[in-house]
Write an enzyme that holds these catalytic residues in place. Structure first.
Site, PDB file in Angstrom:
ATOM      1  N   ARG A  47     -10.140   8.356  26.599  1.00  0.00           N
ATOM      2  CA  ARG A  47      -9.527   8.390  27.955  1.00  0.00           C
ATOM      3  C   ARG A  47      -8.206   8.643  28.013  1.00  0.00           C
ATOM      4  NH1 ARG A  47     -13.716  10.248  29.707  1.00  0.00           N
ATOM      5  NH2 ARG A  47     -14.978   9.617  31.445  1.00  0.00           N
ATOM      6  N   GLU A  58      -4.968  13.968  34.480  1.00  0.00           N
ATOM      7  CA  GLU A  58      -5.509  15.432  34.469  1.00  0.00           C
ATOM      8  C   GLU A  58      -5.612  16.109  35.576  1.00  0.00           C
ATOM      9  OE1 GLU A  58      -9.267  14.968  31.867  1.00  0.00           O
ATOM     10  OE2 GLU A  58      -8.010  13.900  30.185  1.00  0.00           O
ATOM     11  N   HIS A  86      -9.125  18.819  27.646  1.00  0.00           N
ATOM     12  CA  HIS A  86     -10.406  17.943  27.899  1.00  0.00           C
ATOM     13  C   HIS A  86     -11.803  18.761  27.455  1.00  0.00           C
ATOM     14  CE1 HIS A  86     -11.994  14.139  29.800  1.00  0.00           C
ATOM     15  NE2 HIS A  86     -12.917  14.484  28.995  1.00  0.00           N
TER      16      HIS A  86
END
Length: 316
Positions: free
Chosen positions: A232, A261, A279
């Site tokens: 994360r 993000e 991601h």
């Protein structure tokens, strides 16, 4: 009897089609006024299917008869499990089905970062090979590196297995020393960083791991150190990471996740020895479909048997 399910945001077709066939699905994202729709159907909602978005006491108060939140993804730091437990709402996630895909991504990102393969590709695409000659020799190599894994869970172990095949020595840090694991354990993240030159972050997000990789840890990693993050974005203090890269405190970084993000700091993107991905750790169609199927299976199992297939650990 019809069972009403809330879907706050769009999900994969494999999820939407099966839920439509088995439940009455209320798509919050299609409503002209989501809050009005929630007020109208909130008391009928017994389950939630979601990919992301906050679930807390305030949200749960709008769906007082909810029994289960089926979350898409292995991480669930967007869900306040204490609030769910207090409201007697079961939370599920989608572990295991993405383990191998994410581990493959982690190794690919590590190789890209150490050998600067992404930068070398751009050198070729921009015509520099012909105009300026070969891409400069990379200063780093994977050979002889020691990999420190922060978070030796399902994915961490799959990464370790792959890294061993590359001849890397493996160390790890987590909340506790694990029985049956032969890799050296370090009681603190700083100690792990000091013992390795490649730090692989696989830890989940949340308050417990917020900025765990800070300036002190990066300094312990040292000038040959490389950080890889497929966990994360919040686990790494991005400001401290940028400073460490700019000052030569560490050598480089490979990042698939970020603090805010999809925003990525321009300073990070401008650094020469940083490899970034948007991601995509589990982002293959096959893996995402398997994750979506598990969301469906959790909901169907809950309402058929009263038991979920993959509840989060906090659910006991």
């Amino acid at each position: 009897m019809t069972i009403d399910i809330l879907m706050p945001r769009p999900m994969l077709p494999i999820v939407q089609e099966q839920l439509d066939a088995n439940f009455t699905v209320h798509r919050l994202y299609e409503a002209d006024d989501p809050e009005t729709l929630l007020a109208e159907v909130g008391e009928k909602i017994r389950g939630v299917a979601m990919a992301f978005g906050p679930v807390d006491k305030a949200f749960l108060s709008k769906i007082p008869n909810a029994e289960i939140v089926a979350s898409f993804g292995v991480g669930y730091d967007h869900i306040n499990t204490d609030d769910c437990l207090a409201a007697k709402v079961t939370v599920t996630h989608t572990p295991d089905v993405l383990t191998e895909e994410v581990a493959d991504t982690a190794l690919g990102l590590m190789l890209m970062t150490v050998r600067e393969f992404g930068q070398a590709e751009q050198w070729l695409r921009q015509g520099n090979w012909e105009a300026k000659g070969p891409y400069p020799l990379t200063q780093a190599t994977l050979q002889g590196r020691t990999l420190g894994i922060f978070g030796l869970g399902r994915i961490g172990k799959a990464i370790a297995k792959r890294a061993e095949a590359f001849g890397m020595e493996i160390h790890y840090h987590g909340r506790r020393k694990q029985d049956g694991v032969a890799y050296p354990y370090h009681a603190t993240l700083k100690d792990l960083a000091a013992a390795c030159d490649t730090l692989m972050v696989v830890a989940p997000g949340g308050a417990e791991t917020q900025h765990a990789v800070n300036a002190e840890v990066l300094e312990a990693l040292g000038p040959n150190g490389i950080v890889i993050n497929i966990g994360r974005g919040t686990v790494i203090d991005e400001a401290a990471l940028i400073a460490a890269l700019e000052n030569g405190t560490i050598f480089g970084a490979g990042l698939d996740v970020f603090e805010q993000e999809p925003k990525v700091p321009e300073k990070l993107l401008a650094l020469p020895r940083v490899t970034v991905l948007p991601h995509v750790g589990s982002a293959s169609q096959a893996t995402r479909n398997a994750m979506g199927q598990l969301v469906v299976d959790n909901l169907k199992s809950w309402f058929d048997t009263g038991k979920a297939v993959s509840p989060v650990p906090e659910m006991g």
